[in-house]
Design an enzyme around this catalytic site. Structure first.
Site, mmCIF file in Angstrom:
data_model
loop_
_atom_site.group_PDB
_atom_site.id
_atom_site.type_symbol
_atom_site.label_atom_id
_atom_site.label_comp_id
_atom_site.label_asym_id
_atom_site.label_seq_id
_atom_site.Cartn_x
_atom_site.Cartn_y
_atom_site.Cartn_z
ATOM 1 N N CYS A 99 15.774 12.460 83.429
ATOM 2 C CA CYS A 99 15.862 10.998 83.460
ATOM 3 C C CYS A 99 15.873 10.494 84.914
ATOM 4 O O CYS A 99 14.860 10.580 85.590
ATOM 5 C CB CYS A 99 17.055 10.510 82.651
ATOM 6 S SG CYS A 99 16.959 8.760 82.203
ATOM 7 N N HIS A 138 16.356 13.073 77.517
ATOM 8 C CA HIS A 138 17.571 13.880 77.642
ATOM 9 C C HIS A 138 17.515 15.074 76.686
ATOM 10 O O HIS A 138 17.862 14.945 75.512
ATOM 11 C CB HIS A 138 18.807 13.024 77.346
ATOM 12 C CG HIS A 138 19.085 12.018 78.410
ATOM 13 N ND1 HIS A 138 19.843 12.299 79.524
ATOM 14 C CD2 HIS A 138 18.682 10.740 78.550
ATOM 15 C CE1 HIS A 138 19.900 11.237 80.303
ATOM 16 N NE2 HIS A 138 19.198 10.273 79.735
ATOM 17 N N GLU A 143 19.471 17.528 76.633
ATOM 18 C CA GLU A 143 20.823 18.047 76.371
ATOM 19 C C GLU A 143 21.493 17.435 75.145
ATOM 20 O O GLU A 143 22.457 17.983 74.620
ATOM 21 C CB GLU A 143 21.708 17.851 77.616
ATOM 22 C CG GLU A 143 22.066 16.417 77.954
ATOM 23 C CD GLU A 143 21.054 15.666 78.810
ATOM 24 O OE1 GLU A 143 21.455 14.700 79.476
ATOM 25 O OE2 GLU A 143 19.859 16.041 78.805
#
Length: 195
Positions: free
Chosen positions: A86, A176, A178
């Site tokens: 990001c 993202h 994660e």
């Protein structure tokens, strides 16, 4: 600053993302040690030989607010693989000569990304599909890639959703990986760690 130089690790440079601890957790789940450091407190001299990769986190800043963040760009000359997530993706592109601008359409939530070319970073990430759902959360985007960077995947609003400079082992993702909302995101993190 005393970083532990005696463990193979992934260094996470934190730019204030709400997901930074989640990045560290995903790395631990893969059996690898990680260390989180503030972008304000890390310089290239602090990075030891045991750092096997660097992740630049997301964050609430934008790359135009140079006075609000500090990042020692000499870190990018250490010949260590770097993954920008990001904001980290945007700063990696900007510091290598690319451009970042405000998005016409702010992306927040699930988005489809489309595979454009193969890359070690996305090996088994798309799993026989050309489209993958990912979690976006950004108001800015890379508008011009740096020299020697290639597009790996795009979304409708983010032409440069995944990019790479294979020679320098620099990788950027606008989303993202994660968070659990990103399908198979842990695989992408694993690919980076075990490049």
């Amino acid at each position: 600053m005393s970083l532990d130089r005696n463990l193979n690790k992934i260094l996470i440079v934190d730019f204030g993302s709400q997901f930074t601890q989640l990045i560290a957790r995903r790395i631990r789940e893969l059996g690898v040690f990680s260390e989180i450091v503030s972008h304000k407190k890390i310089g290239y001299k602090d990075i030891g030989a045991f750092t096997k990769g660097i992740i630049l986190s997301g964050g609430p800043l934008n790359v135009y607010e140079i006075n609000k963040y500090s990042f020692d760009k000499k870190i990018l000359n250490l010949d260590i693989p770097v993954l920008g997530i990001c904001f980290g993706h945007q700063i990696l592109s900007k510091l290598n000569g690319g451009r970042v601008k405000q998005s016409k359409h702010r992306e927040f939530g699930l988005a489809n990304i489309y595979k454009r070319k193969d890359s070690d970073l996305i090996k088994n990430f798309f799993i026989n599909q050309k489209i993958k759902k990912v979690w976006m959360s950004h108001a800015d985007q890379v508008s011009k890639l740096p020299k020697n960077f290639n597009v790996v995947a795009s979304s409708t609003n983010s032409k440069f959703a995944i990019v790479e400079n294979k020679q320098r082992r620099f990788y950027g993702v606008q989303f993202h990986p994660e968070v659990t909302h990103t399908e198979n995101g842990k695989k992408l993190i694993s690919n980076f760690i075990f490049l």
